[in-house]
Write a protein that holds these residues in place. Sequence first.
Motif, PDB file in Angstrom:
ATOM      1  N   VAL A 210       0.828  -1.207   0.000  1.00 13.48           N
ATOM      2  CA  VAL A 210       0.000   0.000   0.000  1.00 13.48           C
ATOM      3  C   VAL A 210       0.860   1.253   0.000  1.00 13.48           C
ATOM      4  O   VAL A 210       0.486   2.276  -0.594  1.00 13.48           O
ATOM      5  N   LYS A 215      -3.557   4.200  -6.150  1.00 14.74           N
ATOM      6  CA  LYS A 215      -4.977   4.308  -5.843  1.00 14.74           C
ATOM      7  C   LYS A 215      -5.365   3.213  -4.853  1.00 14.74           C
ATOM      8  O   LYS A 215      -4.877   2.087  -4.935  1.00 14.74           O
ATOM      9  N   ILE A 216      -6.259   3.564  -3.943  1.00 16.28           N
ATOM     10  CA  ILE A 216      -6.755   2.611  -2.944  1.00 16.28           C
ATOM     11  C   ILE A 216      -8.275   2.687  -2.940  1.00 16.28           C
ATOM     12  O   ILE A 216      -8.840   3.762  -2.727  1.00 16.28           O
ATOM     13  N   ILE A 218     -11.608   1.277  -1.116  1.00 18.09           N
ATOM     14  CA  ILE A 218     -12.048   0.617   0.113  1.00 18.09           C
ATOM     15  C   ILE A 218     -13.523   0.294  -0.022  1.00 18.09           C
ATOM     16  O   ILE A 218     -14.376   1.184  -0.055  1.00 18.09           O
ATOM     17  N   THR A 230      -9.154   3.207   6.164  1.00 14.87           N
ATOM     18  CA  THR A 230      -8.781   4.503   5.585  1.00 14.87           C
ATOM     19  C   THR A 230      -7.719   5.193   6.421  1.00 14.87           C
ATOM     20  O   THR A 230      -6.737   5.730   5.881  1.00 14.87           O
ATOM     21  N   ALA A 233      -4.417   3.230   5.921  1.00 10.87           N
ATOM     22  CA  ALA A 233      -3.866   3.411   4.574  1.00 10.87           C
ATOM     23  C   ALA A 233      -3.319   4.818   4.383  1.00 10.87           C
ATOM     24  O   ALA A 233      -2.245   5.004   3.792  1.00 10.87           O
ATOM     25  N   ARG A 234      -4.032   5.821   4.888  1.00 15.40           N
ATOM     26  CA  ARG A 234      -3.565   7.199   4.735  1.00 15.40           C
ATOM     27  C   ARG A 234      -2.296   7.433   5.524  1.00 15.40           C
ATOM     28  O   ARG A 234      -1.407   8.179   5.083  1.00 15.40           O
ATOM     29  N   ILE A 242      -7.472   7.856  -2.319  1.00 16.81           N
ATOM     30  CA  ILE A 242      -8.284   6.882  -1.601  1.00 16.81           C
ATOM     31  C   ILE A 242      -9.760   7.171  -1.841  1.00 16.81           C
ATOM     32  O   ILE A 242     -10.236   8.287  -1.620  1.00 16.81           O
ATOM     33  N   ALA A 244     -13.535   5.531  -0.884  1.00 21.21           N
ATOM     34  CA  ALA A 244     -14.174   4.581   0.023  1.00 21.21           C
ATOM     35  C   ALA A 244     -15.679   4.576  -0.170  1.00 21.21           C
ATOM     36  O   ALA A 244     -16.268   5.577  -0.596  1.00 21.21           O
ATOM     37  N   ALA A 260     -10.017   9.944   3.290  1.00 20.40           N
ATOM     38  CA  ALA A 260     -10.533   9.544   1.977  1.00 20.40           C
ATOM     39  C   ALA A 260     -10.694  10.764   1.081  1.00 20.40           C
ATOM     40  O   ALA A 260     -11.199  11.807   1.512  1.00 20.40           O
TER      41      ALA A 260
END
Length: 368
Positions: A210, A215-216, A218, A230, A233-234, A242, A244, A260
Amino acid sequence: MFHVKLPGNDAIARQPDEHLVTHRIKLPQKVVEHPFRQVAKRVIMALTLLLLCSLIVYADHDGYNDSSDGSVDYLDALYYATVTLSTTGYGDITPVSDAARLINILVITPMRVLFLIILVGTTLEVLTERTREEWRLNRWRSTLRDHTVVVGFGTKGRSAIQTVCATGLAKEQVVVVDPSSKVIDAATAEGYAGVVGDATRSDVLKRAEVQRARKIIIATQRDDTAVLVTLTARQMNRGAKIVAAVREEENAPLLKQSGADAVITSASAAGRLLGLSVLSPAAGMVMEDLIQQGTGLDIVERPVIKAEVGKGPREIGDLVISVLRGHRVLGYDDPAVGTLQATDRVITIVRATPTVQVAPDMRPIPQD
């Protein structure tokens, strides 16, 4: 320690003991034969060689001598074949005629080598495969850059991946994270890499790289889980985009505060689409078409090209619905837009074709 497996629905409900599941990385793989079937085939081949060898010895039993009684029957031939092919060689039964010795040299000795290859080959293949897959995993982790991580492979997560891949993203650039091993098996069966584990834990997200993702997405089943993922990950990746999804609209602000960039309220979005379809089925069909990337009409974001600078949104060839200027999203008819600038980006509606790939700088608008 985590297990590595190299590779091919809705999210499965979390089992009570899923937090005990060892974190695993699974890469897509070709469908291979079941290990038990492979072993069974090799055992059958070995037994066939053993039977063939015993028949060859028995056919020339007069050329062999048994130190116990002098004669060689079929049981003695089977015994001789067994100790010979397994390289035990007690020496109680020996070839005495020239023909028997010649057959041992030209036939039985090659059969002995083949017999050992069949039995030992299974172990060597396992060791070779393990080494190969460890090398493949290390190579995958070292080359993975600017990829997309999808947390949750349910309806929302699967649809999000399909939408992103429809714009040209390779499946090798997608990593799925989910606590269910069965869900990850389904993801790898479709060609995606997968990590089994709880995405709220930083070590699980680290296995998905990650920290190096662009790009992520959720798409968890619970809003509180989405918030924790979130936040984690952030913290690990400050620059990733991100997006979500949440079930309840009241939780959307909390997701944005957690880091996010965009939050989609799945229940409200589905409800609005249902309401629009009731009022106008045709309008509902158009909206459904717009959110299905790669078919019919697509919504894309792209930079303003040089020939469009200085023109109004309605003066360019594409159907512009919004203009991105800095951090502001302006409607096409907003007086603040004026004319397009070189640093602007435009959100347009274009007709999609199955063979056309969207350029890397044209990003799909996140939809649920």
